[in-house]
Motif scaffolding. Structure first.
Motif, short mmCIF file in Angstrom:
data_model
loop_
_atom_site.label_atom_id
_atom_site.label_comp_id
_atom_site.label_asym_id
_atom_site.label_seq_id
_atom_site.Cartn_x
_atom_site.Cartn_y
_atom_site.Cartn_z
N ARG A 82 0.82 -1.21 0.00
CA ARG A 82 0.00 0.00 0.00
C ARG A 82 0.86 1.26 0.00
O ARG A 82 0.54 2.24 -0.68
CB ARG A 82 -0.90 0.01 1.24
N ILE B 277 -6.57 -1.32 7.16
CA ILE B 277 -6.32 -1.61 5.75
C ILE B 277 -7.57 -2.25 5.18
O ILE B 277 -8.28 -3.00 5.87
CB ILE B 277 -5.08 -2.53 5.61
N ASP C 155 -7.73 0.44 -0.46
CA ASP C 155 -6.36 0.96 -0.45
C ASP C 155 -5.56 0.54 -1.68
O ASP C 155 -4.40 0.95 -1.82
CB ASP C 155 -5.62 0.48 0.80
N LYS D 169 -2.74 2.04 -4.92
CA LYS D 169 -3.96 2.65 -5.46
C LYS D 169 -3.70 3.64 -6.59
O LYS D 169 -4.45 3.71 -7.55
CB LYS D 169 -4.72 3.34 -4.33
#
Length: 337
Positions: free
Chosen positions: A100, A127, A131, A274
């Motif tokens: 992430r 999380i 994400d 992302k």
């Protein structure tokens, strides 16, 4: 005369500052333009170097096996090394955090297990599927209650009876606190109304090794992760937690067949950070799909008894969110010690 000289110096100083300031601005603009051009160039030329696949569990389990096979096949498509790094522990949270928080440049890819949709509800990590950007889903693997062949019980009812006669003394191994196999064991224990001890490991493989060594009484990992022990006759499976028989042990009943309303399976797929550029995502999604369709991966699914479960990126993203909502509800109903 002195006044004229001072004015001349003042004007010269203003001109010099103006010239310097203008030069600085121009260099800054050039730098920004250069960075933009470089970013666009990196995206267009992607990939130019090694791609890392982070697997958030220990080596040897189902997640590790499928990740390594997919990585090897993606390497053929991408034309650069695609290497797997195991970052185990914390129910997968540290490994998923590392993906992430990585640069969104396509050079860090992550394997995400079903725990991605669970950890926030468990209060173990902040999380969620939102994400990441999904590349695709690979497979599903149902939980199963597996014990040693020399255990003093041969059916699920005998196992439950033994647990009732020895409250708190039956140890069930899982792949980490808050993992899908921990939730599966807790859901089963609650449905069967038995008091057992949950023993976390850093993945399914260490839990299976502990069962083989006689250090615990049972595991709730998938049959694919305990297959070598099942095939060698060292393990026996008492029940599976899917809504249909498991291909590895087709004669073994499901918990629902035996009157316990528990249906829990693991799943896994690949994601990227992302903000990864769309053209890079599409390049990786195409390589991922080709790797999924490869003979090597289909052979692995068949040999390990995993249920094929391909979903394209968008569909996998939606599915993971649905699972997040599902586990948010079911976890709130389980009583943890």
């Amino acid at each position: 005369m002195k006044r004229c000289y001072g004015l001349t110096v003042f004007i010269f100083t203003l001109l010099l500052l103006s010239a310097c300031g203008g030069a600085t601005t121009t260099q800054g603009d050039q730098a920004q333009q250069g960075e933009a051009t470089q970013g666009e160039g990196n995206s267009t030329d992607y990939p130019e170097k090694q791609v890392e696949v982070v697997v958030p569990v220990a080596a040897g389990g189902a997640s590790d096996m499928v990740s390594r096979t997919i990585a090897a096949e993606m390497e053929k498509e991408l034309g650069v090394p695609v290497v797997v790094t195991n970052k185990a522990g914390g129910s997968g949270a540290p490994g998923m955090y590392s993906v992430r928080d990585a640069s969104a440049d396509g050079y860090t890819v992550g394997y995400v297990p079903v725990e991605l949709s669970m950890l926030e509800s468990l209060g173990l990590a902040e999380i969620s599927p939102e994400d990441f950007t999904a590349l695709g889903q690979l497979m599903t693997i149902p939980s199963a209650i597996t014990v040693r062949s020399d255990a003093p019980y041969s059916t699920l009812e005998e196992f439950i009876q033994y647990a009732n006669q020895n409250p708190g003394e039956v140890n069930i191994g899982n792949s980490g606190t808050g993992s899908i196999w921990h939730i599966a064991a807790a859901a089963f224990a609650q449905a069967a109304e038995i008091d057992v001890e949950h023993v976390p490991y850093e993945g399914a493989a260490p839990a299976v090794s502990a069962l083989m060594g006689g250090h615990i009484d049972a595991v709730t990992v998938s049959t694919s992760e305990a297959l070598s022990g099942i095939e060698s006759g060292d393990f026996k499976v008492l029940a599976v937690m899917s809504d249909a028989p498991d291909a590895n042990v087709p004669d073994i009943p499901t918990l629902q067949d035996l009157g316990y309303d528990v249906n829990l399976s693991g799943w896994g797929g690949f994601v990227v950070p992302k903000e990864t550029p769309q053209d890079i995502v599409e390049t990786l999604q195409a390589a991922f799909k080709t790797a999924y369709d490869s003979e090597a991966f289909q052979k692995l699914l068949e040999e390990r008894g995993m249920t094929p479960g391909y979903k394209a990126g968008g569909d996998f993203q939606s599915f993971a969110k649905e699972q997040y909502d599902y586990f948010s509800e079911i976890i709130s109903q389980i009583e943890f010690e």
